[in-house]
Enzyme design. Sequence first.
Site, PDB file in Angstrom:
ATOM      1  N   ARG A  83      -5.708 -14.589  22.441  1.00  0.00           N
ATOM      2  CA  ARG A  83      -6.554 -13.535  21.856  1.00  0.00           C
ATOM      3  C   ARG A  83      -7.912 -14.094  21.441  1.00  0.00           C
ATOM      4  NH1 ARG A  83      -3.988 -10.250  17.028  1.00  0.00           N
ATOM      5  NH2 ARG A  83      -4.546 -12.139  15.898  1.00  0.00           N
ATOM      6  N   LYS A 186     -11.387  -9.800  17.883  1.00  0.00           N
ATOM      7  CA  LYS A 186     -11.366 -10.182  16.466  1.00  0.00           C
ATOM      8  C   LYS A 186     -12.728 -10.768  16.111  1.00  0.00           C
ATOM      9  CE  LYS A 186      -7.871 -11.932  13.312  1.00  0.00           C
ATOM     10  NZ  LYS A 186      -7.793 -10.791  12.415  1.00  0.00           N
ATOM     11  N   GLU A 222      -5.547   2.077  12.708  1.00  0.00           N
ATOM     12  CA  GLU A 222      -4.894   0.980  11.989  1.00  0.00           C
ATOM     13  C   GLU A 222      -5.410   0.920  10.566  1.00  0.00           C
ATOM     14  OE1 GLU A 222      -6.168  -3.035  13.097  1.00  0.00           O
ATOM     15  OE2 GLU A 222      -7.426  -2.108  14.618  1.00  0.00           O
TER      16      GLU A 222
HETATM   17  N1  PLP Z   1      -5.546  -5.335  12.835  1.00  0.00           N
HETATM   18  C1  PLP Z   1      -6.568  -6.020  12.297  1.00  0.00           C
HETATM   19  C2  PLP Z   1      -7.882  -5.361  12.170  1.00  0.00           C
HETATM   20  C3  PLP Z   1      -6.385  -7.352  11.893  1.00  0.00           C
HETATM   21  O1  PLP Z   1      -7.381  -8.044  11.343  1.00  0.00           O
HETATM   22  C4  PLP Z   1      -5.114  -7.946  12.044  1.00  0.00           C
HETATM   23  C5  PLP Z   1      -4.895  -9.333  11.642  1.00  0.00           C
HETATM   24  O2  PLP Z   1      -5.090 -10.243  12.396  1.00  0.00           O
HETATM   25  C6  PLP Z   1      -4.081  -7.186  12.628  1.00  0.00           C
HETATM   26  C7  PLP Z   1      -4.338  -5.888  12.989  1.00  0.00           C
HETATM   27  C8  PLP Z   1      -2.736  -7.784  12.863  1.00  0.00           C
HETATM   28  O3  PLP Z   1      -2.761  -8.740  13.878  1.00  0.00           O
HETATM   29  P1  PLP Z   1      -1.763  -9.954  13.901  1.00  0.00           P
HETATM   30  O4  PLP Z   1      -0.409  -9.385  13.785  1.00  0.00           O
HETATM   31  O5  PLP Z   1      -1.986 -10.623  15.202  1.00  0.00           O
HETATM   32  O6  PLP Z   1      -2.104 -10.809  12.744  1.00  0.00           O
HETATM   33  C1  COI Z   2      -4.765 -11.712   9.552  1.00  0.00           C
HETATM   34  O1  COI Z   2      -3.815 -10.990   9.341  1.00  0.00           O
HETATM   35  O2  COI Z   2      -4.619 -12.897   9.860  1.00  0.00           O
HETATM   36  C2  COI Z   2      -6.116 -11.256   9.439  1.00  0.00           C
HETATM   37  O3  COI Z   2      -6.931 -11.761  10.135  1.00  0.00           O
HETATM   38  C3  COI Z   2      -6.457 -10.296   8.448  1.00  0.00           C
HETATM   39  C4  COI Z   2      -7.598 -10.802   7.671  1.00  0.00           C
HETATM   40  C5  COI Z   2      -8.850 -10.125   7.955  1.00  0.00           C
HETATM   41  C6  COI Z   2      -7.354 -11.213   6.301  1.00  0.00           C
END
Ligand code: PLP
Ligand code: COI
Length: 342
Positions: A83, A186, A222
């Site tokens: 990612r 991200k 989300e």
């Molecule tokens: N959505 C957003 C905007 C996020 O910042 C995150 C965190 O990384 C997630 C969803 C969840 O992603 P992950 O499960 O890969 O941490």
């Molecule tokens: C995460 O869940 O790792 C995120 O990146 C969320 C964060 C913006 C605190």
Amino acid sequence: MVDPKDIDFYSLGFNFIETKTMFMATHKNGKWNEGELMPFGNFEISPASCVINYGQGIFEGMKALKGKNGEITLFRPKENAKRFNFSARRMLMPEYDVDKFVDTVKRVVKENEEYIPPYDSGGALYIRPILFGYGPILGVHSAEEFKLIIFTVPVGPYFPEGFKGINLEISKKYTRAAPGGTGSAKTICNYAGTMLPAKESKARGFAQILYLDAIHMEYIEEVGAANFFAMINGKLATPRKSGTILEGITRESILELASKKLGIEIEERDMSYKELYDESCTEVFCAGTAAVITPIASVTLEGKERIFNNREPGEITNKVYKLLTGIQRLDIEDEFGWIIKV
Ligand code: PLP
Ligand code: COI
């Protein structure tokens, strides 16, 4: 750096604490240097750097956990590496070798081992890889020099409410991402834009905003930093990968656990916020690396509140939480091959 002996690992929140070592690599003249581990600290940057002027930057979020026997684990780190590269491509920045990314994360974790919260604290060592346009520019175009940095912070729950359940506000005023934009990458810019909406919402007593799609202002996208799930008509539904949500690794894992371990039908689809007000919607939660699985006690739109399960975590929320965290902390066998030991 903060002496690990001075940290109360049992009362951590999600706040910055300086640890010992970070990693830094530079991409210049079309290639990455070896990079090096170094003490966590400040570095110089040009006022004309691309990241400061035009936001050319991305990040990842991962966690190192300690199991009962002290073993250190990472959860699906290759997915974060992939990612990271997806985000880099979207922001016109160089990719980093996936295996090298995982190896480097392991090295940084090992160096900061004393900062990993103990098993019974429920905390984690949060790992933050960042990549940004370091070189100076003036016109709106990519930098020519980039820095990759990986640092760590010991953390507790992202939401102070912990597993108790949070109250969310549905926004019809703000959106997080639009089709064709950067919502599924991200990139740092996606987060700066959510700070004002989150502050306003907090002042009204809510933990966060539940964002809707930018076109219809109807379909759930989300939560500010986590993906959204709802049990509707006995199925576990989550917004589909529309290109405007971050495609969470926790999200993907939950879908797999629900269908393969709990035998629940899963649905990735458009989900109107109106469905949350129907009795067929029995429980909701959000999920991410930082948020883990956080139950949602209520959602509110323009003063109209829907309370879920008397504000208590629902049955499926509990089950998914136990499964996911059990695998992550080595209490449940990892039959999916998700865990990488450091
Ligand atoms: N959505 C957003 C905007 C996020 O910042 C995150 C965190 O990384 C997630 C969803 C969840 O992603 P992950 O499960 O890969 O941490
Ligand atoms: C995460 O869940 O790792 C995120 O990146 C969320 C964060 C913006 C605190």
